[in-house]
Design an enzyme around this catalytic site. Structure first.
Site, PDB file in Angstrom:
ATOM      1  CG  ASP A   1      22.799  15.172 -16.753  1.00 16.03           C
ATOM      2  OD1 ASP A   1      23.506  14.367 -16.120  1.00 16.03           O
ATOM      3  OD2 ASP A   1      22.358  14.949 -17.898  1.00 16.03           O
TER       4      ASP A   1
ATOM      5  CG  ASP B   1      25.619  10.963 -15.373  1.00 12.29           C
ATOM      6  OD1 ASP B   1      24.972  11.910 -14.878  1.00 12.29           O
ATOM      7  OD2 ASP B   1      25.578  10.675 -16.585  1.00 12.29           O
TER       8      ASP B   1
ATOM      9  CG  HIS C   1      27.148   8.665 -24.619  1.00  9.88           C
ATOM     10  ND1 HIS C   1      27.361  10.019 -24.457  1.00  9.88           N
ATOM     11  CD2 HIS C   1      28.093   8.058 -23.871  1.00  9.88           C
ATOM     12  CE1 HIS C   1      28.382  10.202 -23.637  1.00  9.88           C
ATOM     13  NE2 HIS C   1      28.859   9.031 -23.272  1.00  9.88           N
TER      14      HIS C   1
ATOM     15  CG  HIS D   1      20.657  15.386 -22.700  1.00  8.09           C
ATOM     16  ND1 HIS D   1      20.069  15.948 -21.585  1.00  8.09           N
ATOM     17  CD2 HIS D   1      21.694  14.644 -22.222  1.00  8.09           C
ATOM     18  CE1 HIS D   1      20.705  15.528 -20.494  1.00  8.09           C
ATOM     19  NE2 HIS D   1      21.702  14.749 -20.844  1.00  8.09           N
TER      20      HIS D   1
ATOM     21  CG  ASP E   1      -0.209  -0.024   2.527  1.00  8.60           C
ATOM     22  OD1 ASP E   1       1.032  -0.163   2.515  1.00  8.60           O
ATOM     23  OD2 ASP E   1      -0.869   0.110   3.573  1.00  8.60           O
TER      24      ASP E   1
ATOM     25  NE  ARG F   1      28.316  10.315 -18.743  1.00  2.94           N
ATOM     26  CZ  ARG F   1      28.182   9.019 -18.483  1.00  2.94           C
ATOM     27  NH1 ARG F   1      28.728   8.111 -19.273  1.00  2.94           N
ATOM     28  NH2 ARG F   1      27.493   8.623 -17.429  1.00  2.94           N
TER      29      ARG F   1
ATOM     30  CD  GLU G   1      25.567  13.703 -21.369  1.00  5.14           C
ATOM     31  OE1 GLU G   1      25.838  12.688 -20.710  1.00  5.14           O
ATOM     32  OE2 GLU G   1      24.441  14.217 -21.402  1.00  5.14           O
TER      33      GLU G   1
ATOM     34  CG  HIS H   1      17.529  12.493 -21.273  1.00  2.00           C
ATOM     35  ND1 HIS H   1      17.579  11.126 -21.283  1.00  2.00           N
ATOM     36  CD2 HIS H   1      18.756  12.884 -20.845  1.00  2.00           C
ATOM     37  CE1 HIS H   1      18.772  10.705 -20.883  1.00  2.00           C
ATOM     38  NE2 HIS H   1      19.501  11.759 -20.604  1.00  2.00           N
TER      39      HIS H   1
ATOM     40  CG  HIS I   1      21.693   3.599 -19.280  1.00  4.05           C
ATOM     41  ND1 HIS I   1      20.706   3.382 -20.206  1.00  4.05           N
ATOM     42  CD2 HIS I   1      22.160   4.847 -19.543  1.00  4.05           C
ATOM     43  CE1 HIS I   1      20.579   4.454 -21.001  1.00  4.05           C
ATOM     44  NE2 HIS I   1      21.468   5.344 -20.610  1.00  4.05           N
TER      45      HIS I   1
ATOM     46  CD  GLU J   1      25.935  15.026 -18.183  1.00  9.22           C
ATOM     47  OE1 GLU J   1      26.133  14.030 -17.441  1.00  9.22           O
ATOM     48  OE2 GLU J   1      24.893  15.194 -18.833  1.00  9.22           O
TER      49      GLU J   1
ATOM     50  CE1 TYR K   1      31.633   6.207 -20.705  1.00 13.77           C
ATOM     51  CE2 TYR K   1      31.481   6.846 -23.018  1.00 13.77           C
ATOM     52  CZ  TYR K   1      31.188   7.082 -21.690  1.00 13.77           C
ATOM     53  OH  TYR K   1      30.450   8.193 -21.337  1.00 13.77           O
TER      54      TYR K   1
HETATM   55  N1  GLY Z   1      22.426  11.491 -16.603  1.00 17.78           N
HETATM   56  C1  GLY Z   1      21.808  11.228 -17.826  1.00 17.78           C
HETATM   57  C2  GLY Z   1      22.589  11.785 -18.921  1.00 17.78           C
HETATM   58  O1  GLY Z   1      23.712  12.197 -18.738  1.00 17.78           O
HETATM   59  O2  GLY Z   1      22.118  11.919 -20.015  1.00 17.78           O
HETATM   60 MN    MN Z   2      24.484  12.760 -16.866  1.00 13.76          MN
HETATM   61 MN    MN Z   3      23.299  14.158 -19.571  1.00 12.01          MN
END
Ligand code: GLY
Ligand code: MN
Ligand code: MN
Length: 431
Positions: free
Chosen positions: A275, A264, A357, A361, A41, A399, A386, A368, A247, A401, A390
């Protein structure tokens, strides 16, 4: 709310810009998100629907916003909020809920009614309109078979009002939400500043032998202690080769001496997201090889963010960043120049083996953020930048960002104060 009250001017302006784009003789209806069941619940922590928040600032379940510019029934019906009437039981079990006065002050909407008046009022208004704008989630990367409250209510309306013309609110919201106002940028800056506090805490406390989840715990501590609601998205704390799983969210491995750790994470403050990605050596010192790859990523980032200027577009930008990354990867000996040129003529881009990637964004209420992908960059758009490299065979993923606003003189970095240079990171980790 944990966040400082946001000036209702923001929501008043947002509604003005929305209704200016509605077709004549139309009504638009926006529903709050559902309380989502977790198990038994209990519910997940409530998160408002980003569009309803954008247009009203209301941060409570079971709220409905109705917009009907030039409503024939009168001015009072041009903007209406319906909200749940609180009672003694709710007050005892759940605590505070909006009064009519608070809902009006938060949103700037003058006409606030209790929900039990909605069906009859709405029926009368809909019969005065030709078009009904309904709100569906048009994030083009969203994958879900769950129907939001907005969608369920839209389906009910379609059954009930078969003769009406139905239109999509998101085709308007997509244009509006991409451009951030100064009030939105202030809130986003706070989200970034809280994220900075968390990263500095990580720099001061991370040691080999800790678990990735202990790092995550240090992050959430700073978020909550500084007024964020929590994470804007599930955080990544990935040491060694875990960083190559894009991910990765298990965050359950020990930090090994000599490994890098990619993080991240971003705070959500006032429903706006930060982000951030940073990669640090678990023991406070980069090896020469780690440093070389790190600085290659940093070079790509520094060059890429120069391209976040009005008039550019995501497609052209990503192609250009691909070239910059390719040249860094050749410099590192990871790609062969002749092979790159041969494959490029067949439209195969070898850099994607190491950088698979996108670079940027839109960022805003959603990490996003809702956007139109094929429009030119404009002042006021907020993008992440970003790049990453890798290399599972070398047990590392890097990475970096930041979040940047496009201005008439280049991109303004909302994360300019967050340490990123190798020397800064090493100094802070060894104090
Ligand atoms: N944290 C999600 C991205 O970097 O797009
Ligand atoms: Mn990110
Ligand atoms: Mn991002």
């Amino acid at each position: 709310m944990r966040y400082q009250k946001i000036d209702s001017k923001l929501f008043v302006e947002n509604r003005k810009r929305f209704v200016a784009q509605m077709k004549p003789n139309s009504i638009a209806i926006f529903h709050a998100n559902d309380m989502m069941m977790r198990n038994g619940d209990t519910h997940f922590v409530y998160r408002q629907n980003s569009d309803l928040f954008y247009l009203s600032g209301l941060d409570q379940e079971e709220v409905v916003l109705v917009l009907f510019p030039n409503c024939p029934k009168g001015k009072k019906f041009e903007e209406i909020i319906f909200t749940k009437q609180t009672n003694e039981h709710i007050a005892v079990w759940e605590g505070y809920k909006y009064t009519k006065e608070d809902a009006a002050a938060t949103s700037g909407v003058k006409s606030v009614y209790w929900l039990d008046e909605m069906d009859s009022t709405l029926n009368e208004l809909i019969l005065l309109a030709d078009n009904i704008y309904v709100n569906t989630n048009e994030n083009d990367r969203a994958v879900s078979d769950y129907a939001t409250r907005d969608v369920r209510k839209a389906i009910e309306l379609k059954h009930q009002y078969v003769g009406h013309n139905f239109l999509r609110s998101q085709s308007i919201l997509k244009q509006l939400r991409m451009i951030k106002s100064s009030l939105e940028l202030e809130v986003m800056q706070t989200a970034c500043d809280i994220t900075e506090k968390a990263f500095r805490q990580v720099l001061a406390t991370t040691k080999p032998g800790m678990n990735e989840y202990e790092v995550e715990a240090n992050v959430i501590h700073q978020f909550i202690a500084n007024g964020a609601t929590g994470h804007a998205y599930t955080p990544i704390v990935a040491s060694g080769a875990n960083a190559c799983v894009l991910h990765y969210i298990a965050n359950d491995q020990k930090l090994k001496d000599g490994d890098l750790m990619l993080m991240d994470f971003g705070a959500e403050y006032g429903n706006y997201a930060a982000d951030l990605s940073r990669t640090i050596p678990t023991n406070g010192r980069f090896t020469d090889r780690q440093k070389a790859i790190y600085n290659a990523v940093l070079n790509v980032k520094n060059e890429a963010q120069q391209l976040l200027v009005p008039g550019n577009n995501l497609d052209a930008y990503h192609k250009e960043v691909g070239k910059i990354m390719t040249s860094e990867l050749i410099g590192l000996g990871l790609l062969d120049k002749t092979a790159v040129e041969q494959m490029a003529s067949e439209d195969i881009h070898l850099y994607k083996k190491y950088f698979m990637h996108g670079t940027s964004h839109h960022l805003g209420l959603d990490v996003h953020d809702l956007c139109h992908r094929y429009v030119e960059f404009e002042e006021g758009m907020v993008f992440t930048c970003e790049p990453g490299i890798y290399i599972p065979a070398e047990n590392m993923g890097i990475r970096l960002e930041d979040d940047l606003v496009i201005t008439s003189n280049g991109a303004k970095n909302l994360m300019a104060n967050i340490p990123i240079e190798v020397e800064e990171i090493e100094d802070l980790m060894n104090q």
